[in-house]
Scaffold this motif. Structure first.
Motif, PDB file in Angstrom:
ATOM      1  N   ALA A  98     105.737 -88.595  50.263  1.00  0.00           N
ATOM      2  CA  ALA A  98     104.737 -87.677  50.812  1.00  0.00           C
ATOM      3  C   ALA A  98     103.716 -87.287  49.749  1.00  0.00           C
ATOM      4  O   ALA A  98     102.520 -87.174  50.043  1.00  0.00           O
ATOM      5  N   THR A  99     104.162 -87.109  48.524  1.00  0.00           N
ATOM      6  CA  THR A  99     103.245 -86.794  47.435  1.00  0.00           C
ATOM      7  C   THR A  99     102.299 -87.955  47.172  1.00  0.00           C
ATOM      8  O   THR A  99     101.095 -87.756  46.970  1.00  0.00           O
ATOM      9  N   CYS A 100     102.820 -89.177  47.194  1.00  0.00           N
ATOM     10  CA  CYS A 100     101.968 -90.358  46.996  1.00  0.00           C
ATOM     11  C   CYS A 100     100.945 -90.487  48.118  1.00  0.00           C
ATOM     12  O   CYS A 100      99.776 -90.807  47.868  1.00  0.00           O
ATOM     13  N   VAL A 101     101.355 -90.238  49.345  1.00  0.00           N
ATOM     14  CA  VAL A 101     100.434 -90.325  50.480  1.00  0.00           C
ATOM     15  C   VAL A 101      99.351 -89.253  50.364  1.00  0.00           C
ATOM     16  O   VAL A 101      98.171 -89.526  50.611  1.00  0.00           O
ATOM     17  N   ALA A 102      99.721 -88.055  49.965  1.00  0.00           N
ATOM     18  CA  ALA A 102      98.732 -86.993  49.784  1.00  0.00           C
ATOM     19  C   ALA A 102      97.727 -87.378  48.703  1.00  0.00           C
ATOM     20  O   ALA A 102      96.524 -87.121  48.840  1.00  0.00           O
TER      21      ALA A 102
END
Length: 64
Positions: free
Chosen positions: A33-37
């Motif tokens: 989720a952090t990478c996608v953000a």
């Protein structure tokens, strides 16, 4: 952006090379989720900067 997207996919599927090094309180889905953000933030900056370049080329030279 492509590489971060791929890293997010690998975190999501639970790639052993990436998930094994995470702290106990962080899951692979959290890291994904952090990478996608981050990919979204980079995309917004890329679109904004590209629109600025486009608008500057449309207006021609700025005269002071």
């Amino acid at each position: 952006m492509l590489i971060l997207g791929l890293i997010a996919v690998f975190f999501t599927i639970g790639a052993t090379a990436l998930v094994d090094g995470l702290p106990e309180d962080v899951s692979g889905k959290d890291a994904a989720a952090t990478c996608v953000a981050t990919v979204v933030v980079y995309a917004v900056f890329f679109i904004f900067c590209g629109s600025q370049v486009y608008l500057n080329r449309q207006q021609g030279q700025i005269q002071l």
